[in-house]
Design a protein around this motif. Structure first.
Motif, mmCIF file in Angstrom:
data_model
loop_
_atom_site.group_PDB
_atom_site.id
_atom_site.type_symbol
_atom_site.label_atom_id
_atom_site.label_comp_id
_atom_site.label_asym_id
_atom_site.label_seq_id
_atom_site.Cartn_x
_atom_site.Cartn_y
_atom_site.Cartn_z
ATOM 1 N N MET A 97 0.829 -1.189 0.000
ATOM 2 C CA MET A 97 0.000 0.000 0.000
ATOM 3 C C MET A 97 0.874 1.253 0.000
ATOM 4 N N ARG B 114 2.256 1.838 -3.419
ATOM 5 C CA ARG B 114 1.152 2.289 -4.274
ATOM 6 C C ARG B 114 0.902 3.784 -4.089
ATOM 7 N N ALA B 115 1.158 4.285 -2.859
ATOM 8 C CA ALA B 115 0.960 5.710 -2.562
ATOM 9 C C ALA B 115 2.195 6.544 -2.903
ATOM 10 N N PRO C 18 -15.290 3.263 4.623
ATOM 11 C CA PRO C 18 -14.640 3.697 3.372
ATOM 12 C C PRO C 18 -13.318 2.977 3.109
ATOM 13 N N ASP C 19 -12.509 2.766 4.152
ATOM 14 C CA ASP C 19 -11.227 2.090 3.960
ATOM 15 C C ASP C 19 -11.426 0.641 3.543
ATOM 16 N N THR C 20 -12.366 -0.036 4.178
ATOM 17 C CA THR C 20 -12.638 -1.424 3.840
ATOM 18 C C THR C 20 -13.146 -1.532 2.403
ATOM 19 N N GLY C 21 -14.027 -0.637 2.017
ATOM 20 C CA GLY C 21 -14.534 -0.630 0.648
ATOM 21 C C GLY C 21 -13.422 -0.444 -0.368
ATOM 22 N N TYR C 22 -12.479 0.459 -0.074
ATOM 23 C CA TYR C 22 -11.337 0.699 -0.959
ATOM 24 C C TYR C 22 -10.491 -0.569 -1.103
ATOM 25 N N LEU C 23 -10.202 -1.227 0.022
ATOM 26 C CA LEU C 23 -9.392 -2.452 -0.022
ATOM 27 C C LEU C 23 -10.109 -3.571 -0.772
ATOM 28 N N ASP D 20 -12.294 -3.212 -3.156
ATOM 29 C CA ASP D 20 -12.220 -2.868 -4.583
ATOM 30 C C ASP D 20 -10.860 -3.248 -5.172
ATOM 31 N N LEU D 21 -9.783 -2.977 -4.433
ATOM 32 C CA LEU D 21 -8.441 -3.351 -4.903
ATOM 33 C C LEU D 21 -8.319 -4.868 -5.030
#
Length: 152
Positions: free
Chosen positions: A1, A4-5, A104-109, A111-112
């Motif tokens: 991660m 990636r950032a 929101p963080d869980t949703g982002y992960l 999606d990845l």
């Protein structure tokens, strides 16, 4: 991660074979054994504790942060704060804690993961009935990655 950032990631492993695949996951450098980075680092995520955490903390640059996530070494961490004062600057050492909300963080992960952009590194998978086996394998460091238990 972190890679990636845009971070320059230095991974540190106890043995060279534990570093397999870390470059593909984003590590710019993979150090093994007692090797240390040539330059100070801005951030540290430490799962080992003990002497490894103390050395990592000593490698922080001014303004850097070390997060203690685990204690795999099961050894006390002894830090020479006088040495740090002599170097000057401000460095922080904090325990890693988890708090919500995670939506929101869980949703982002997720999606990845769904898009194949994130590899969860699952090293063992078994039934909840085998929880003791999973714990034993994790503590004896025979699992590379995560252990996943299936309920039901």
């Amino acid at each position: 991660m972190a890679a990636r950032a845009g971070a320059h990631v230095v991974a540190s492993v106890g043995r060279p074979e534990r570093g397999a695949g870390l470059r593909e996951l984003g590590a710019a450098e993979v150090l093994s054994g007692s090797a240390v980075p040539d330059e100070p680092v801005f951030g540290v995520l430490d799962n080992v504790g003990g002497a490894v955490l103390a050395e990592a903390f000593a490698r922080l640059e001014d303004g850097g942060l070390a997060l203690s996530i685990g204690m795999a070494a099961r050894a006390d961490t002894v830090i020479d704060f006088e040495q740090m004062r002599m170097r000057g600057g401000i460095r922080r050492l904090e325990p890693f804690t988890v708090s919500g909300p995670f939506g929101p963080d869980t949703g982002y992960l997720v999606d990845l993961l769904n898009g194949g952009a994130l590899d969860p590194q699952i090293g063992w998978h078994g039934s909840w009935d085998r929880v003791h086996e999973a714990v034993d394998m994790l503590f004896s460091r025979r699992v590379h990655g995560k252990a996943v238990l299936t309920i039901g």
